[in-house]
Design an enzyme around this catalytic site. Structure first.
Site, mmCIF file in Angstrom:
data_model
loop_
_atom_site.group_PDB
_atom_site.id
_atom_site.type_symbol
_atom_site.label_atom_id
_atom_site.label_comp_id
_atom_site.label_asym_id
_atom_site.label_seq_id
_atom_site.Cartn_x
_atom_site.Cartn_y
_atom_site.Cartn_z
ATOM 1 N N HIS A 132 41.860 -10.825 23.425
ATOM 2 C CA HIS A 132 41.358 -12.197 23.265
ATOM 3 C C HIS A 132 39.849 -12.253 23.530
ATOM 4 O O HIS A 132 39.093 -12.871 22.773
ATOM 5 C CB HIS A 132 42.072 -13.138 24.242
ATOM 6 C CG HIS A 132 43.417 -13.598 23.795
ATOM 7 N ND1 HIS A 132 44.501 -12.756 23.723
ATOM 8 C CD2 HIS A 132 43.859 -14.828 23.400
ATOM 9 C CE1 HIS A 132 45.563 -13.439 23.315
ATOM 10 N NE2 HIS A 132 45.199 -14.699 23.101
ATOM 11 N N HIS A 171 45.110 -10.547 32.637
ATOM 12 C CA HIS A 171 44.134 -9.462 32.551
ATOM 13 C C HIS A 171 43.421 -9.288 33.887
ATOM 14 O O HIS A 171 43.313 -10.222 34.683
ATOM 15 C CB HIS A 171 43.090 -9.734 31.468
ATOM 16 C CG HIS A 171 43.545 -9.363 30.102
ATOM 17 N ND1 HIS A 171 43.696 -8.054 29.690
ATOM 18 C CD2 HIS A 171 43.893 -10.131 29.040
ATOM 19 C CE1 HIS A 171 44.117 -8.028 28.438
ATOM 20 N NE2 HIS A 171 44.251 -9.282 28.027
#
Length: 216
Positions: A132, A171
């Site tokens: 992303h 993440h």
């Protein structure tokens, strides 16, 4: 951008990425990653919606909209849309390869020891680097080149995407940090190597008689 400046910037970004990669595979980020992940609170529904603006599906939609805009405005593909598409494609290949090679689990996930084929099939299980964030920074790079006066908007959005990945605990900090440099690196690489790959692209398009996808 002046080519000399571009090449110098590419070298600098390459050095930064090499350093960050070395720190990642040696485990140097582990303490910082755990500390930041445990400190940040969870993200809400707004954070989830914001992070989705850099999803693969919406990124593909952005490219499609730019393509339709090109056809309406000039009747053919623009160099901007071609470079953006190439940047996204190249970055996703690199992200996929790195995810499989590094094999770092996401926060809260267990370390796995799959074979190569299984790892490739489940590449999204791994965290390093953030897809992303990489897409967001590739988009920010090209959008800021196209609409220069709006550069704070594009780069601010990209940074916000990186933050959402941390707030959602999907993440580690090292994942988004590497991705934040990878995006502009890919953008520069696509631009600076255009003289090499563009003739091949044009030859293929012309051979297939797809003139609307040719660029000047």
């Amino acid at each position: 951008m002046n080519k000399e400046v571009g090449y110098k910037t590419l070298v600098i970004l390459t050095g930064i990425l090499a350093l960050l990669f070395a720190l990642q595979i040696t485990g140097a980020f582990k303490g910082m990653d755990n500390s930041i992940n445990s400190t940040l609170s969870g993200g809400g529904s707004f954070v989830g919606l914001l992070t989705d603006t850099a999803s693969f599906a919406l990124t593909a939609l952005y490219i499609l909209l730019f393509l339709l805009w090109d056809f309406k405005d000039r009747g053919r593909l623009s160099r901007f849309t071609l470079e953006l598409t190439a940047g996204i494609a190249v970055s996703m290949v690199i992200v996929g390869l790195l995810k499989v090679f590094v094999g770092a689990p996401r926060p809260g996930e267990a370390q796995v020891h799959w074979g190569l084929i299984e790892s490739i099939k489940n590449a999204d299980y791994f965290s390093f680097p953030s897809g992303h964030t990489t897409r967001a920074f590739v988009l920010a790079y090209f959008l800021s080149r196209r609409w220069k006066k709006l550069w704070p908007l594009w780069w601010g959005w990209a940074v916000s995407i990186a933050l959402t990945r941390l707030l959602l605990h999907v993440h580690w900090f090292s994942d988004v940090l590497f991705a934040a440099f990878l995006g502009p690196w890919v953008g520069l690489l696509v631009e600076l190597t255009e003289e090499w790959w563009l003739p091949y692209y044009r030859a293929i398009v012309n051979a297939l008689k797809l003139g609307v996808f040719d660029v000047e």
